[in-house]
Every structure is written in structure tokens, then in C-alpha cells.
Design an enzyme around this catalytic site. Structure first.
Site, PDB file in Angstrom:
ATOM      1  N   CYS A 273     -64.974 -21.371  -0.855  1.00 48.92           N
ATOM      2  CA  CYS A 273     -65.973 -20.441  -1.425  1.00 48.92           C
ATOM      3  C   CYS A 273     -65.353 -19.586  -2.530  1.00 48.92           C
ATOM      4  CB  CYS A 273     -66.475 -19.447  -0.387  1.00 48.92           C
ATOM      5  SG  CYS A 273     -67.079 -20.100   1.136  1.00 48.92           S
TER       6      CYS A 273
ATOM      7  N   ASP B 163     -77.834 -23.020  -3.937  1.00 44.27           N
ATOM      8  CA  ASP B 163     -76.568 -22.428  -4.357  1.00 44.27           C
ATOM      9  C   ASP B 163     -75.640 -23.601  -4.672  1.00 44.27           C
ATOM     10  OD1 ASP B 163     -77.536 -19.917  -3.780  1.00 44.27           O
ATOM     11  OD2 ASP B 163     -75.969 -19.410  -2.317  1.00 44.27           O
TER      12      ASP B 163
ATOM     13  N   ASP C 209     -70.316 -20.493  -5.096  1.00 40.32           N
ATOM     14  CA  ASP C 209     -71.754 -20.420  -4.809  1.00 40.32           C
ATOM     15  C   ASP C 209     -72.588 -20.435  -6.079  1.00 40.32           C
ATOM     16  OD1 ASP C 209     -70.631 -19.927  -2.371  1.00 40.32           O
ATOM     17  OD2 ASP C 209     -71.431 -17.896  -2.133  1.00 40.32           O
TER      18      ASP C 209
ATOM     19  N   HIS D 156     -74.960 -23.261   2.829  1.00 40.88           N
ATOM     20  CA  HIS D 156     -73.881 -24.024   2.193  1.00 40.88           C
ATOM     21  C   HIS D 156     -73.357 -25.155   3.080  1.00 40.88           C
ATOM     22  CE1 HIS D 156     -73.142 -20.042  -0.098  1.00 40.88           C
ATOM     23  NE2 HIS D 156     -74.276 -20.618  -0.442  1.00 40.88           N
TER      24      HIS D 156
ATOM     25  N   ASP E 152     -70.142 -26.467   2.796  1.00 39.22           N
ATOM     26  CA  ASP E 152     -68.692 -26.633   2.834  1.00 39.22           C
ATOM     27  C   ASP E 152     -68.004 -26.052   4.062  1.00 39.22           C
ATOM     28  OD1 ASP E 152     -69.302 -24.143   1.850  1.00 39.22           O
ATOM     29  OD2 ASP E 152     -67.935 -24.211   0.148  1.00 39.22           O
TER      30      ASP E 152
HETATM   31  O1  DAV Z   1     -70.704 -21.359   8.401  1.00 40.22           O
HETATM   32  O2  DAV Z   1     -70.440 -19.391   8.096  1.00 40.22           O
HETATM   33  C1  DAV Z   1     -70.160 -20.808   5.355  1.00 40.22           C
HETATM   34  C2  DAV Z   1     -70.580 -20.748   3.940  1.00 40.22           C
HETATM   35  C3  DAV Z   1     -69.548 -21.274   3.078  1.00 40.22           C
HETATM   36  N1  DAV Z   1     -69.894 -21.324   1.666  1.00 40.22           N
HETATM   37  C4  DAV Z   1     -70.771 -20.439   7.681  1.00 40.22           C
HETATM   38  C5  DAV Z   1     -71.269 -20.603   6.267  1.00 40.22           C
END
Ligand code: DAV
Length: 364
Positions: free
Chosen positions: A349, A196, A118, A245, A247
Site C-alpha cells: 500500500c 481504487d 490506492d 483492495h 493486495d
Molecule cells: O485487509 O485490512 C488491506 C488493504 C490493503 N490495500 C485489509 C485491507
């Protein structure tokens, strides 16, 4: 130390998510705190039922049993990486408990160094400290300063995006997160550039990024201009009531193979079809609905880590995804990770690619 042709002189060099992984930073549970409550958490937490927990416990250590279970997972992850020949680096211990203030805001504490993905964006031989949107994560980069200095000395470029102010003008007043089916919106204004590093995903000369509760259009524009003509920065249109995010949403796993979240990706950019990519739809997560998740959703199953174009580390409970990955031609390496996911995020992450062997290419 092995170095790729394109990064001679620098230990840092990563152009995509799948070239052979040689060095990685992995987060740590040491010193991890419950994030202190701040209004922007309303926008990012999928489960409203957790607000009270954060209001009461924010800024204190996570319960010992949760930390111990998360530590087992991260230890297993490190073990797998090392056994597969990857050099693993860790953040420097840092006191996240100190309250701090700037002229624009004050906050009860920092959070943790659980998720380097992040905080730092590695593109080519460059490390960019992201202009993060959460006040409590304003100093999280400090846990990685020793590593950044060392990598700089090895020849890497190292910059910080403009440090944000994060005063009231950065957040929409009285923002209410949308309910499922309502138009998407995020809490951020366009007052200053924000993103981020995990809002960004790399695919050689093409970089994909999506707006979220920590990434605004100003941030996307900043990154586009900063990276210049060598790269094409594409904004991906996603739908998520609590976006944070890219990913667990949109993930180019290997050349010609794009993994998408069926609930969140509205439209795959036409360039993928034009270039003959396969669009792989992530199967329904298997994590039990009752599994405690303080930070992210069950779709964190998508948050895998590629060791090369075939080997992929994936959360062990996710049998559907593991089988699908096999069918798609990958070699899944399961790793227990549900308990880390409880307080943090997924395997992607929790890691940050420092060096992958390979050059800058176009896949379209
Ligand atoms: O979908 O819970 C995930 C964040 C990953 N960096 C989610 C967000």
C-alpha cells in the site's frame, strides 16, 4: 538512467509485481490526518469500536506518537529500498486539512499521502488516476501531480478515469456491513465507475480485480474497456465482510506463485491450476490482537513488496510468513512496519511501482 527494452523513452513501465524494481514512489506520514468520518467508513472499517474515534478526531492530525512511530517504519522501508538499489520518490507536501465541497457532496478534509498504491494505477507505461470511492480521498491525487507531470514529460501516458460524483446515488442507502457468514455485499451502487488502484493487481497480460467497498462492477468494466485487447481483466471472487483492495487477499508474487488469504479467496481462478501455478496459503498473522489498527486488518501481513522474483520485503513481526516465504524459495527482507500499519496499510500500500525491468508477457 537504466531503462527496460519495452519502455525506452519512458521512466514509467511496470507489467507485474515481481520484475526487478528500479523506481518506486513511497508514501509519507507528513501532514497525515485521521480520515474525516463519512458513512462509507462503516463499510470498510473492520472494527466497529473505532467509529467513535473517527467521528471525534476525523480531520485532525494523528497523535504525535503514532505519527513518529509510523515515520520510523517508513524511513526504514525507504532505507532498505535504497540499499537494495531502488530509486525512491516521494509525494509533494499537500495541505490535507482544507474542507472542500463539490455540487454533490461536502467533506471536512482530505486524509493523507500514506498510500500511493490506492491512488495511481501503473500499467505498462501508463499512469491511471483511479476513480476512488471515498469522498475524503477525492483530491489525494494532488499530492502526486508533480510526479505525474514529470513522468509524463519523460514519455509516460497519463490519464484520469472519469472523475466520480460521489453523491448519495453512489452509495446504498442504509447499507449494513455483513456479519461473518452472511452473504458478501458492498456499499457501492452501480451509479458510476469506481475503483481504487489497489483493487487491481498485475500479472502481465492478465489483470486481476475484485469488487470491494471502493470497487464496483462498473469500475471493472471501465478498466477492461480502457485497457483494451492487449489485456485480459479478470474479476476474482472474494469473501470479506469489509472488503477494500485485493493486495491483502490475492497476490501473484512471482511467475507460478500465487499467495492467497485463506479466509477470503473463495475460488482460485481455474487458469492458475491449468498453468501449473503453486497456490501459497498465507499463514495466520502474528500481529498481536491488541495492536491498534485504525484502517486495516491483521491480514495486512500479506501486503509484501517484491524487489524481484526472489527478494521480498515483509513486515518484521510476521515470523510465520517469513519462514513460509523462505520455504517457498524467496529471500525475505524483514522491515519494521507494524506502526505504519496502525494508521495506514502495508508495504505494498505504502509504495507504487514506477518501473520494473521487463516486458509485457503472458504467464498463462
Ligand atoms: O485487509 O485490512 C488491506 C488493504 C490493503 N490495500 C485489509 C485491507
Amino acid at each position: 538512467m537504466a531503462q527496460s527494452e519495452t519502455t525506452v523513452g519512458s521512466v514509467v513501465g511496470a507489467h507485474n509485481e515481481w520484475d526487478l524494481l528500479e523506481e518506486v514512489v513511497v508514501g509519507t506520514v507528513e501532514g497525515a490526518l485521521v480520515p474525516p468520518w463519512d458513512t462509507m467508513m462503516e463499510a470498510t472499517l473492520h472494527d466497529k469500536g473505532l467509529w467513535d474515534y473517527f467521528k471525534e478526531h476525523g480531520g485532525t492530525s494523528w497523535p504525535r506518537e503514532l505519527l513518529a512511530a509510523a515515520r520510523n517504519d517508513i524511513d526504514e522501508f525507504v532505507h532498505i529500498l535504497e540499499a537494495e538499489g531502488v530509486t525512491v520518490r516521494r509525494p509533494t507536501p499537500y495541505d490535507f486539512a482544507k474542507p472542500f465541497a463539490t455540487p454533490d457532496f461536502e467533506i471536512a478534509s482530505s486524509c493523507y499521502a500514506l498510500m500511493p498504491r490506492d491512488v495511481l494505477l501503473v500499467i505498462g507505461d501508463q499512469i491511471i488516476e483511479a476513480p476512488m470511492g471515498w469522498r475524503s480521498r477525492y483530491h489525494e491525487n494532488h499530492a502526486y501531480k508533480d510526479l505525474c507531470k514529470e513522468y509524463f514529460r519523460s514519455g509516460a501516458r497519463w490519464v484520469s478515469a472519469p472523475r466520480p460524483q460521489l453523491g448519495d446515488a453512489s452509495y446504498k442507502k442504509d447499507f449494513v456491513p455483513p456479519e461473518e457468514g452472511e452473504p458478501m455485499g458492498t456499499i457501492l451502487t452501480e451509479f458510476e465507475p469506481l475503483f481504487d488502484a489497489a483493487d487491481v493487481i498485475k500479472c502481465g497480460r492478465d489483470i486481476f480485480i475484485a469488487q470491494s467497498n471502493c470497487c464496483n462492477r462498473f469500475g471493472i468494466d471501465w478498466l477492461r474497456r480502457h485497457l483494451g485487447d492487449e489485456y485480459r481483466v479478470h474479476e476474482v471472487e472474494v469473501y470479506d465482510t469489509h472488503p477494500m483492495h485485493i493486495d491483502a487477499t490475492f497476490y501473484p508474487l512471482a511467475p507460478g506463485k500465487l499467495l492467497i488469504n485463506p479466509e477470503r479467496v473463495k475460488r482460485v481462478p481455474a487458469m492458475f491450476e491449468q498453468a501449473g501455478w503453486d497456490v501459497l496459503v498465507c499463514p495466520e498473522p502474528l500481529m498481536p490482537e491488541t495492536h491498534p489498527m485504525f484502517n486495516c486488518s491483521r491480514w495486512i501481513c500479506m501486503n509484501v513488496l517484491m524487489l524481484d522474483e526472489r527478494r521480498v520485503i515483509v513486515s518484521k513481526g510476521e515470523g510465520n510468513l517469513i519462514r513460509a516465504l523462505q520455504d517457498w524459495g524467496f529471500e525475505p527482507i524483514p522491515c519494521n512496519f507494524y506502526d505504519f500499519e496502525t494508521i495506514g496499510g502495508g508495504l505494498h500500500c505504502a509504495s507504487l511501482d514506477i518501473r520494473r525491468r521487463g516486458g509485457l508477457e503472458s504467464y498463462f
